[in-house]
Design an enzyme around this catalytic site. Structure first.
Site, PDB file in Angstrom:
ATOM      1  N   ASP A 133       0.822  -1.209   0.000  1.00  0.00           N
ATOM      2  CA  ASP A 133       0.000   0.000   0.000  1.00  0.00           C
ATOM      3  C   ASP A 133       0.867   1.275   0.000  1.00  0.00           C
ATOM      4  OD1 ASP A 133      -2.852   0.874   0.518  1.00  0.00           O
ATOM      5  OD2 ASP A 133      -1.882   1.882   2.194  1.00  0.00           O
ATOM      6  N   GLU A 170      14.579 -15.039  -0.430  1.00  0.00           N
ATOM      7  CA  GLU A 170      14.979 -16.116   0.498  1.00  0.00           C
ATOM      8  C   GLU A 170      13.980 -17.270   0.450  1.00  0.00           C
ATOM      9  OE1 GLU A 170      15.184 -14.396   4.440  1.00  0.00           O
ATOM     10  OE2 GLU A 170      16.576 -12.839   3.738  1.00  0.00           O
TER      11      GLU A 170
HETATM   12  C1  GLC Z   1      -4.249   3.069  -0.548  1.00  0.00           C
HETATM   13  C2  GLC Z   1      -5.449   2.144  -0.461  1.00  0.00           C
HETATM   14  C3  GLC Z   1      -6.613   2.941   0.077  1.00  0.00           C
HETATM   15  C4  GLC Z   1      -6.266   3.429   1.470  1.00  0.00           C
HETATM   16  C5  GLC Z   1      -4.990   4.257   1.444  1.00  0.00           C
HETATM   17  C6  GLC Z   1      -4.442   4.468   2.829  1.00  0.00           C
HETATM   18  O1  GLC Z   1      -4.379   4.028  -1.533  1.00  0.00           O
HETATM   19  O2  GLC Z   1      -5.711   1.588  -1.716  1.00  0.00           O
HETATM   20  O3  GLC Z   1      -7.804   2.200   0.090  1.00  0.00           O
HETATM   21  O4  GLC Z   1      -7.323   4.213   1.963  1.00  0.00           O
HETATM   22  O5  GLC Z   1      -3.958   3.625   0.702  1.00  0.00           O
HETATM   23  O6  GLC Z   1      -3.908   3.298   3.356  1.00  0.00           O
END
Ligand code: GLC
Length: 529
Positions: free
Chosen positions: A177, A233
């Site tokens: 993310d 790994e």
């Molecule tokens: C990313 C995710 C989103 C989330 C954001 C914060 O863009 O796809 O859904 O709200 O990060 O973590």
């Protein structure tokens, strides 16, 4: 990993039926759910809302027993403010965890102004003042998601151990993310002004700020090399896909100088609201991607996800157009990502912003001008694309076999017509179109790994695109008619074999009267061998 990935809220059965190889599930870790799991309070436990560790182990086994793979969604960048690490860190300036987050004094006078001018992605300052210690903490996204401080080696070590925890359990990879925000400039220099309101692939800027010092830092590019070493790994091979934003050249750097970084990043060009149904534009985008990510780099093709409006709604829910775009996505080089419901044509659902489940929606409910939705990368409320998967025509559209269980978001009104049950019965449905395409791709190594080359269609180039995939002596040819008129085209192959058409009942290939010509129906996509 060149087949297809599907993101499903309720995974296994659906993905097997549609034929996807890999399932990515959004975060299910312990969380106060202020951002639906993207605010994690324990990275190694499952939130009871979703299940238990035993259920997770069972799910993973079931997925593997079907020769499929599972990818977890890991939020390395930040935690929830409810995470014990943050609570500890916030408790005093001397806390042993103080350095796990980014705390700074404010600017003078009296430190009551944020330490610098950085904006959070949904807008507003990226800093929040904490009375009890008189300092500010930094967050890139929403205030309840404080950024971890990766300049502190303890943080990196802890998070790498978290990856190991899940890899040891056997997960096949991670979707990472907002990875481009892992590091920030160590001196917290102010970001420069930019005329850009909305994000584009031209520069990393939005809301009149160039995110020069808070995204895509050289330290982040080095960080992914270490992540890859950790993945290496493990046997069998595991994989990493990054959610990162910037120009395509910025994104390329995440693949590492020798393709030794992330295996791939999401390329969001096709989710952009400005992308029209025009062959010229589509050709331009693919050519650019092919040029920047030639083999052995793996591009990705993404039409939607849980943050974006549903792509079919951009085309007035036109199923013919969706079939054509599915044919494009599933015949390109790289990895196609399908967001649950795309394969049956689920559309955007209207929500009242004030009552939005999505915190972004509630934030924007204060803005007077709805026009902003047309401009921003995110839709005003992401609830629009997050409604439950439409399995059948029942009032809960098949959400649960237990009548006591209520879906967490309202169900789309169109679930009576647009649902898996209905579409499975109809050979000409969008679902069957996706299934046939995925089957063809899964069976055909040329579609998975072949090189890519456009044909020049000369006078037809405003209406149609054609390309081939080539592997050894083997060729697959794809024609896509983006116009509402039928076209008579000359075949690039003398005696082509029809592998697929978006028109389920198409049997005949070449025109009987004119040698080597064939007809492409309005909005028809066709695959020849
Ligand atoms: C990313 C995710 C989103 C989330 C954001 C914060 O863009 O796809 O859904 O709200 O990060 O973590």
């Amino acid at each position: 990993m060149s087949k297809s990935v599907s993101s499903y809220a309720s995974p296994s059965i659906a993905c097997v039926a549609v034929g996807a190889e890999t399932i990515w599930i959004s975060p299910f870790f312990t969380s106060p759910q202020q951002d639906h799991g993207y605010d994690v309070a324990n990275f190694r436990e499952i939130d009871p809302v979703y299940g238990t560790m035993d259920k997770f182990d069972k799910l993973l086994n079931e997925i593997h027993s079907r020769d499929m793979k599972l990818v977890l969604d890991l939020v390395l960048n930040h935690t929830s403010i409810e995470h014990p690490w943050f609570k500890e860190s916030a408790s005093s300036r001397d806390s042993p965890k103080r350095g796990w987050y980014i705390w700074r004094d404010g600017r003078r006078p009296e430190g009551k102004r944020p330490p610098n001018n950085w904006n959070a992605i949904p807008g507003g300052s990226a800093w929040r003042y904490y009375e009890n210690t008189g300092q500010w903490y930094y967050f890139h996204f929403l205030p309840f998601q404080p950024d971890l401080n990766y300049r502190n080696p303890e943080v990196k070590e802890e998070m790498f151990d978290t990856l190991r925890f899940w890899l040891d359990k056997g997960v096949d990879g991670f979707r990472l993310d907002i990875l481009h925000t892992i590091f920030e400039d160590k001196d917290l220099k102010n970001n420069p002004f930019s005329w850009t309101l909305t994000e584009s692939d031209k520069k990393s800027a939005s809301l009149f700020q160039h995110h020069k010092y808070d995204t895509n830092l050289p330290e982040t590019y080095d960080f992914v090399l270490d992540l890859r070493k950790l993945m290496n790994e493990y046997e069998p091979e595991r994989f990493l896909v990054g959610e990162v934003f910037g120009t395509l050249n910025d994104l390329k750097k995440y693949y590492g100088p020798e393709n030794n970084g992330l295996h791939m990043t999401f390329l969001f060009e096709f989710t952009s609201k400005v992308l029209s149904f025009k062959p010229k534009k589509i050709l331009e985008v693919i050519s650019k991607i092919e040029q920047i990510f030639p083999p052995p780099y793996t591009p990705t093709y993404v039409y939607g996800n849980h943050d974006r409006d549903r792509y079919i709604s951009r085309f007035k829910n036109n199923v013919q157009k969706a079939k054509l775009l599915a044919t494009l996505q599933l015949t390109l080089r790289g990895v196609p990502y399908i967001y649950y419901g795309e394969e049956i044509g689920m559309s955007n659902v209207k929500f009242n912003l004030k009552a939005s489940e999505d915190p972004i929606g509630r934030k924007f409910s204060k803005f007077p001008f709805p026009l902003i939705s047309k401009l921003l990368r995110f839709s005003l409320t992401r609830d629009r694309c997050r409604t439950p998967m439409q399995w059948n025509a029942d009032s809960d559209t098949g959400f649960s076999s237990n009548p006591e269980v209520k879906p967490w978001l309202k169900i789309a009104d169109n679930h009576k017509e647009i649902n898996v049950d209905n579409e499975e019965k109809n050979p000409d449905s969008l679902l069957n179109c996706y299934k046939n395409l995925i089957k063809l791709r899964n069976e055909n190594i040329c579609l998975q790994e072949g090189l890519f080359e456009f044909f020049n269609l000369e006078k037809f180039k405003k209406k149609c695109i054609a390309y081939k995939r080539i592997r050894n002596m083997h060729e697959i040819i794809v024609y896509l008619n983006f116009s509402e008129k039928g076209l008579l085209l000359k075949s690039f192959k003398p005696d082509p074999k029809l592998l697929f058409s978006t028109k389920a009942n198409r049997k005949k290939v070449l025109n009987e009267k004119i040698k080597n010509y064939f007809k492409l129906n309005p909005f028809e996509g066709i695959i020849f061998q």
